[in-house]
Design a protein around this motif. Structure first.
Motif, mmCIF file in Angstrom:
data_model
loop_
_atom_site.group_PDB
_atom_site.id
_atom_site.type_symbol
_atom_site.label_atom_id
_atom_site.label_comp_id
_atom_site.label_asym_id
_atom_site.label_seq_id
_atom_site.Cartn_x
_atom_site.Cartn_y
_atom_site.Cartn_z
ATOM 1 N N SER A 18 0.817 -1.212 0.000
ATOM 2 C CA SER A 18 0.000 0.000 0.000
ATOM 3 C C SER A 18 0.850 1.262 0.000
ATOM 4 O O SER A 18 0.481 2.258 -0.614
ATOM 5 C CB SER A 18 -0.930 0.023 1.221
ATOM 6 O OG SER A 18 -1.849 -1.032 1.162
ATOM 7 N N ILE A 19 1.995 1.211 0.684
ATOM 8 C CA ILE A 19 2.842 2.403 0.749
ATOM 9 C C ILE A 19 4.014 2.349 -0.235
ATOM 10 O O ILE A 19 4.748 3.325 -0.366
ATOM 11 C CB ILE A 19 3.361 2.661 2.181
ATOM 12 C CG1 ILE A 19 4.202 1.501 2.679
ATOM 13 C CG2 ILE A 19 2.217 2.960 3.117
ATOM 14 C CD1 ILE A 19 4.881 1.758 4.010
ATOM 15 N N SER A 20 4.153 1.268 -0.947
ATOM 16 C CA SER A 20 5.287 1.119 -1.868
ATOM 17 C C SER A 20 5.206 2.077 -3.054
ATOM 18 O O SER A 20 6.201 2.293 -3.743
ATOM 19 C CB SER A 20 5.387 -0.317 -2.377
ATOM 20 O OG SER A 20 4.279 -0.623 -3.213
ATOM 21 N N ILE A 21 4.070 2.682 -3.258
ATOM 22 C CA ILE A 21 3.914 3.661 -4.334
ATOM 23 C C ILE A 21 4.867 4.840 -4.136
ATOM 24 O O ILE A 21 5.143 5.584 -5.073
ATOM 25 C CB ILE A 21 2.432 4.105 -4.437
ATOM 26 C CG1 ILE A 21 2.127 4.683 -5.812
ATOM 27 C CG2 ILE A 21 2.083 5.103 -3.356
ATOM 28 C CD1 ILE A 21 2.042 3.656 -6.879
ATOM 29 N N VAL A 22 5.394 4.964 -2.931
ATOM 30 C CA VAL A 22 6.389 5.992 -2.633
ATOM 31 C C VAL A 22 7.567 5.887 -3.601
ATOM 32 O O VAL A 22 8.083 6.900 -4.082
ATOM 33 C CB VAL A 22 6.879 5.870 -1.164
ATOM 34 C CG1 VAL A 22 8.125 6.681 -0.917
ATOM 35 C CG2 VAL A 22 5.777 6.254 -0.210
ATOM 36 N N LEU A 23 7.970 4.668 -3.905
ATOM 37 C CA LEU A 23 9.124 4.484 -4.788
ATOM 38 C C LEU A 23 8.843 5.013 -6.188
ATOM 39 O O LEU A 23 9.716 5.615 -6.816
ATOM 40 C CB LEU A 23 9.529 3.012 -4.838
ATOM 41 C CG LEU A 23 9.996 2.404 -3.517
ATOM 42 C CD1 LEU A 23 10.334 0.945 -3.687
ATOM 43 C CD2 LEU A 23 11.159 3.173 -2.939
ATOM 44 N N ILE A 24 7.646 4.812 -6.668
ATOM 45 C CA ILE A 24 7.272 5.331 -7.984
ATOM 46 C C ILE A 24 7.141 6.849 -7.921
ATOM 47 O O ILE A 24 7.646 7.562 -8.789
ATOM 48 C CB ILE A 24 5.968 4.668 -8.483
ATOM 49 C CG1 ILE A 24 6.227 3.184 -8.738
ATOM 50 C CG2 ILE A 24 5.435 5.366 -9.734
ATOM 51 C CD1 ILE A 24 5.003 2.369 -9.029
ATOM 52 N N SER A 25 6.490 7.335 -6.889
ATOM 53 C CA SER A 25 6.292 8.783 -6.739
ATOM 54 C C SER A 25 7.613 9.529 -6.670
ATOM 55 O O SER A 25 7.734 10.632 -7.199
ATOM 56 C CB SER A 25 5.497 9.086 -5.466
ATOM 57 O OG SER A 25 4.242 8.499 -5.517
ATOM 58 N N LEU A 26 8.577 8.935 -6.016
ATOM 59 C CA LEU A 26 9.873 9.593 -5.847
ATOM 60 C C LEU A 26 10.889 9.147 -6.899
ATOM 61 O O LEU A 26 12.096 9.367 -6.747
ATOM 62 C CB LEU A 26 10.406 9.362 -4.426
ATOM 63 C CG LEU A 26 9.535 9.929 -3.308
ATOM 64 C CD1 LEU A 26 10.133 9.633 -1.946
ATOM 65 C CD2 LEU A 26 9.295 11.427 -3.482
ATOM 66 N N GLU A 27 10.375 8.489 -7.933
ATOM 67 C CA GLU A 27 11.169 8.091 -9.098
ATOM 68 C C GLU A 27 12.343 7.177 -8.742
ATOM 69 O O GLU A 27 13.462 7.359 -9.208
ATOM 70 C CB GLU A 27 11.644 9.334 -9.855
ATOM 71 C CG GLU A 27 10.494 10.199 -10.340
ATOM 72 C CD GLU A 27 10.927 11.521 -10.933
ATOM 73 O OE1 GLU A 27 12.135 11.718 -11.187
ATOM 74 O OE2 GLU A 27 10.042 12.371 -11.132
ATOM 75 N N LYS A 28 12.063 6.183 -7.923
ATOM 76 C CA LYS A 28 13.078 5.196 -7.542
ATOM 77 C C LYS A 28 12.734 3.834 -8.171
ATOM 78 O O LYS A 28 12.664 2.802 -7.507
ATOM 79 C CB LYS A 28 13.153 5.078 -6.013
ATOM 80 C CG LYS A 28 13.536 6.373 -5.325
ATOM 81 C CD LYS A 28 14.905 6.834 -5.755
ATOM 82 C CE LYS A 28 15.305 8.113 -5.048
ATOM 83 N NZ LYS A 28 16.542 8.656 -5.556
ATOM 84 N N ILE A 29 12.553 3.859 -9.469
ATOM 85 C CA ILE A 29 12.128 2.674 -10.213
ATOM 86 C C ILE A 29 13.206 1.585 -10.188
ATOM 87 O O ILE A 29 12.884 0.400 -10.105
ATOM 88 C CB ILE A 29 11.761 3.055 -11.668
ATOM 89 C CG1 ILE A 29 10.727 4.175 -11.698
ATOM 90 C CG2 ILE A 29 11.283 1.845 -12.451
ATOM 91 C CD1 ILE A 29 9.451 3.886 -10.977
#
Length: 182
Positions: A108-119
Motif C-alpha cells: 500500500s505504501i510502496s507507491i512511494v518508490l514510484i512517486s519519488l522516481e526510484k524505479i
C-alpha cells in the motif's frame, strides 16, 4: 502445482483468493490516492514522512485485526463461507495470513518508490522477491504445511527488506527537502 496434489494447491489457491483479493483491492485504492498525494507534495517540496507513518500505523492496525480474526476463526469462517470441505483452507490461512498482511501493508505504501522516481530500487526488490520465492523450487520434498511456512518466512523477509528500502528512500527525500530549504 508441480510438487503437491491438486487438493493441496486448491486449498492454497482458495486461501489466497479469499484473503489476498480483498486486501489487494484495498491496497490498490490506497496506493492510487497516495500516489496523487505524494506527487503533489513532491512538486511542492513538502514532507511525506508523517503521512506515510500515519498510514502505516493505520494499515498495521487493520492488519492486526485481520490476523486476529483469521488466527482465531479462520477454519470456521472458511467452513461457513465455502463449505465444510474447505476447512483446511482456513487452517492454512492461519499460517498464510502473516505473509498476506505484511504484503498488504507494505504494498500500500510502496507507491512511494514510484512517486519519488526510484524505479531501479523497485526493480531490484522485485528481482530479489522473485529469487526468494523462486527458491522454493529447491524444497520439493517438504510436507505441504512446512512448505507454506517457508513461503511465509520468505515473504516476511522480502517485505521487511522492502520496508527498509521505502524507509530509506523517504528519509533521503526528507533530507533533500531540508537541504533545499536552507
Amino acid at each position: 502445482n508441480k510438487f503437491f496434489s491438486v487438493q493441496y494447491t486448491g486449498y492454497f489457491d482458495l486461501t489466497q483468493v479469499a484473503l489476498v483479493a480483498p486486501m489487494s483491492l484495498i491496497s490498490v485504492s490506497i496506493s492510487q490516492v497516495l500516489l496523487q498525494n505524494i506527487s503533489e507534495k513532491k512538486n511542492n517540496r513538502e514532507g511525506i514522512r508523517d503521512k506515510i507513518f500515519k498510514l502505516g500505523l493505520l494499515l498495521t492496525g487493520v492488519g492486526i485485526v485481520c490476523i486476529f480474526v483469521i488466527v482465531f476463526f479462520g477454519p470456521q469462517l472458511f467452513s461457513f463461507v465455502f463449505g465444510s470441505k474447505w476447512e483446511l483452507s482456513g487452517q492454512y490461512s492461519r499460517i498464510l495470513i502473516f505473509a498476506y498482511v505484511i504484503r498488504f501493508i507494505i504494498s500500500s505504501i510502496s507507491i512511494v518508490l514510484i512517486s519519488l522516481e526510484k524505479i531501479k530500487l523497485l526493480s531490484l526488490w522485485q528481482i530479489l522477491y522473485f529469487v526468494l520465492v523462486g527458491s522454493l523450487i529447491f524444497f520439493p520434498g517438504l510436507p505441504f504445511e512446512n512448505f507454506i511456512k517457508l513461503f511465509v518466512v520468505l515473504n516476511l523477509l522480502a517485505y521487511l527488506i522492502y520496508a527498509v528500502i521505502i524507509y530509506r528512500v523517504i528519509n533521503t527525500y526528507e533530507k533533500s527537502i531540508l537541504i533545499s530549504q536552507t
